[in-house]
Scaffold this active site. Sequence first.
Site, PDB file in Angstrom:
ATOM      1  N   ASP A  39       0.878  -1.160   0.000  1.00 20.43           N
ATOM      2  CA  ASP A  39       0.000   0.000   0.000  1.00 20.43           C
ATOM      3  C   ASP A  39       0.925   1.222   0.000  1.00 20.43           C
ATOM      4  O   ASP A  39       2.115   1.109   0.308  1.00 20.43           O
ATOM      5  CB  ASP A  39      -0.869  -0.035   1.262  1.00 20.43           C
ATOM      6  CG  ASP A  39      -1.730   1.198   1.422  1.00 20.43           C
ATOM      7  OD1 ASP A  39      -2.302   1.654   0.411  1.00 20.43           O
ATOM      8  OD2 ASP A  39      -1.825   1.710   2.542  1.00 20.43           O
ATOM      9  N   LEU A  40       0.377   2.386  -0.331  1.00 26.97           N
ATOM     10  CA  LEU A  40       1.199   3.608  -0.365  1.00 26.97           C
ATOM     11  C   LEU A  40       1.054   4.444   0.903  1.00 26.97           C
ATOM     12  O   LEU A  40       1.989   4.571   1.697  1.00 26.97           O
ATOM     13  CB  LEU A  40       0.828   4.442  -1.594  1.00 26.97           C
ATOM     14  CG  LEU A  40       1.456   5.831  -1.721  1.00 26.97           C
ATOM     15  CD1 LEU A  40       2.983   5.768  -1.653  1.00 26.97           C
ATOM     16  CD2 LEU A  40       1.001   6.510  -3.006  1.00 26.97           C
ATOM     17  N   ASP A  41      -0.135   4.999   1.102  1.00 20.78           N
ATOM     18  CA  ASP A  41      -0.353   5.922   2.234  1.00 20.78           C
ATOM     19  C   ASP A  41      -0.240   5.205   3.574  1.00 20.78           C
ATOM     20  O   ASP A  41      -0.954   4.239   3.826  1.00 20.78           O
ATOM     21  CB  ASP A  41      -1.735   6.572   2.126  1.00 20.78           C
ATOM     22  CG  ASP A  41      -1.840   7.482   0.908  1.00 20.78           C
ATOM     23  OD1 ASP A  41      -0.793   7.909   0.416  1.00 20.78           O
ATOM     24  OD2 ASP A  41      -2.969   7.759   0.461  1.00 20.78           O
ATOM     25  N   THR A  71       1.007  10.277   3.763  1.00 27.29           N
ATOM     26  CA  THR A  71       0.276  11.401   3.191  1.00 27.29           C
ATOM     27  C   THR A  71      -1.051  11.602   3.907  1.00 27.29           C
ATOM     28  O   THR A  71      -1.872  12.420   3.486  1.00 27.29           O
ATOM     29  CB  THR A  71       0.027  11.211   1.685  1.00 27.29           C
ATOM     30  OG1 THR A  71      -0.692   9.993   1.497  1.00 27.29           O
ATOM     31  CG2 THR A  71       1.323  11.146   0.911  1.00 27.29           C
ATOM     32  N   LYS A  73      -9.344   5.848   6.427  1.00 28.33           N
ATOM     33  CA  LYS A  73      -8.097   5.165   6.069  1.00 28.33           C
ATOM     34  C   LYS A  73      -8.364   3.973   5.157  1.00 28.33           C
ATOM     35  O   LYS A  73      -9.168   3.110   5.473  1.00 28.33           O
ATOM     36  CB  LYS A  73      -7.358   4.698   7.329  1.00 28.33           C
ATOM     37  CG  LYS A  73      -6.683   5.815   8.088  1.00 28.33           C
ATOM     38  CD  LYS A  73      -5.896   5.318   9.274  1.00 28.33           C
ATOM     39  CE  LYS A  73      -4.554   4.765   8.890  1.00 28.33           C
ATOM     40  NZ  LYS A  73      -3.722   4.400  10.048  1.00 28.33           N
ATOM     41  N   SER A  77      -2.621   0.864  -4.446  1.00 33.09           N
ATOM     42  CA  SER A  77      -3.023   2.036  -3.678  1.00 33.09           C
ATOM     43  C   SER A  77      -4.455   2.474  -3.977  1.00 33.09           C
ATOM     44  O   SER A  77      -4.910   2.407  -5.118  1.00 33.09           O
ATOM     45  CB  SER A  77      -2.077   3.202  -3.983  1.00 33.09           C
ATOM     46  OG  SER A  77      -2.514   4.381  -3.344  1.00 33.09           O
ATOM     47  N   ALA A  78      -5.136   2.945  -2.926  1.00 26.34           N
ATOM     48  CA  ALA A  78      -6.483   3.510  -3.085  1.00 26.34           C
ATOM     49  C   ALA A  78      -6.409   4.930  -3.639  1.00 26.34           C
ATOM     50  O   ALA A  78      -7.430   5.516  -3.975  1.00 26.34           O
ATOM     51  CB  ALA A  78      -7.211   3.514  -1.740  1.00 26.34           C
ATOM     52  N   LYS A 105      -5.635   8.003  -6.246  1.00 28.49           N
ATOM     53  CA  LYS A 105      -5.581   8.255  -7.683  1.00 28.49           C
ATOM     54  C   LYS A 105      -4.311   9.022  -8.047  1.00 28.49           C
ATOM     55  O   LYS A 105      -4.059   9.292  -9.213  1.00 28.49           O
ATOM     56  CB  LYS A 105      -6.822   9.043  -8.125  1.00 28.49           C
ATOM     57  CG  LYS A 105      -8.099   8.222  -8.078  1.00 28.49           C
ATOM     58  CD  LYS A 105      -9.266   8.947  -8.710  1.00 28.49           C
ATOM     59  CE  LYS A 105     -10.494   8.058  -8.742  1.00 28.49           C
ATOM     60  NZ  LYS A 105     -11.657   8.725  -9.359  1.00 28.49           N
ATOM     61  N   LYS A 142     -10.795  -1.045  -1.710  1.00 28.33           N
ATOM     62  CA  LYS A 142     -10.590  -1.891  -0.538  1.00 28.33           C
ATOM     63  C   LYS A 142     -11.769  -1.675   0.419  1.00 28.33           C
ATOM     64  O   LYS A 142     -12.293  -0.566   0.480  1.00 28.33           O
ATOM     65  CB  LYS A 142      -9.278  -1.510   0.157  1.00 28.33           C
ATOM     66  CG  LYS A 142      -8.057  -1.612  -0.749  1.00 28.33           C
ATOM     67  CD  LYS A 142      -6.833  -0.971  -0.092  1.00 28.33           C
ATOM     68  CE  LYS A 142      -5.676  -0.897  -1.055  1.00 28.33           C
ATOM     69  NZ  LYS A 142      -4.504  -0.203  -0.484  1.00 28.33           N
ATOM     70  N   GLU A 184       0.188  -3.424   4.498  1.00 24.42           N
ATOM     71  CA  GLU A 184      -0.885  -2.430   4.659  1.00 24.42           C
ATOM     72  C   GLU A 184      -0.860  -1.797   6.043  1.00 24.42           C
ATOM     73  O   GLU A 184      -0.323  -2.378   6.986  1.00 24.42           O
ATOM     74  CB  GLU A 184      -2.247  -3.119   4.490  1.00 24.42           C
ATOM     75  CG  GLU A 184      -2.813  -3.058   3.088  1.00 24.42           C
ATOM     76  CD  GLU A 184      -3.459  -1.715   2.765  1.00 24.42           C
ATOM     77  OE1 GLU A 184      -3.488  -0.824   3.643  1.00 24.42           O
ATOM     78  OE2 GLU A 184      -3.927  -1.562   1.631  1.00 24.42           O
ATOM     79  N   ASP A 185      -1.479  -0.608   6.158  1.00 20.13           N
ATOM     80  CA  ASP A 185      -1.608   0.028   7.472  1.00 20.13           C
ATOM     81  C   ASP A 185      -3.073   0.258   7.846  1.00 20.13           C
ATOM     82  O   ASP A 185      -3.349   0.844   8.881  1.00 20.13           O
ATOM     83  CB  ASP A 185      -0.881   1.385   7.495  1.00 20.13           C
ATOM     84  CG  ASP A 185      -1.657   2.460   6.750  1.00 20.13           C
ATOM     85  OD1 ASP A 185      -1.780   3.580   7.280  1.00 20.13           O
ATOM     86  OD2 ASP A 185      -2.144   2.182   5.639  1.00 20.13           O
TER      87      ASP A 185
END
Length: 222
Positions: A11-13, A19, A47, A118-119, A121, A149, A173-174
């Site tokens: 995952d990214l964030d 972010t 989240k 990632s969720a 865009k 997700k 993931e977080d």
Amino acid sequence: MTRPLKAFIFDLDGVITDTAEYHFLAWKALAEDLGITFTREDNEELKGVSRMDSLEKILALGGRTGDFTAEEKEALAEKKNEHYLTLIQNITPADLLPAIKELIMDIKAKGLKLGLASASKNAFTVMESLGMKSEFDIIVDAKSVVNGKPHPEVFLRAAEMLGVEPEACIGVEDAAAGVQAIKAAGMFAVAVGPKASFENADIVYASTAELSLEKIVVVYNA
């Protein structure tokens, strides 16, 4: 029996960079424009949730769910994104979370594939700013999938693009919704955050600073 490990999908964030603060400030600005009070506690509910679903939650908070057409909601979501894009212009490689660069380099050194699910865009923009885009084999963002997700689509799509079986992937993931998505995809789940939040994860680390490829692989192979 677990298949031989072939890939990590991040995952990214909240995992590669944080972010979340920028998302919070952007949603807060939009909420205030609509006369809705939006707190950090409210933000926790967003989240890992898609942009449109996040907007629906905020409108529900203010009792304004039925006040906008679908087109108006799209415009509101775009307005939030404009706030966010302005805020993230200052992201640099220094904004990588602790131990993440080392983990990614260790994964690459082992010859494993790397994907991003990632969720957001804006995943390509953020990864470019972090100097990490070229390190990943594929990036799947919210524009690439229909279901957000906790639906597993984004992780399944990442595995498909990497050319590996889901069972041979480890997802990181977080968010609880993200861990649900990883498990629904049939993958091994690594969670970052409070242990109590991730009953379904295979391993939980309190922060990214504790992430270790060696330890993860030992549990994966157990």
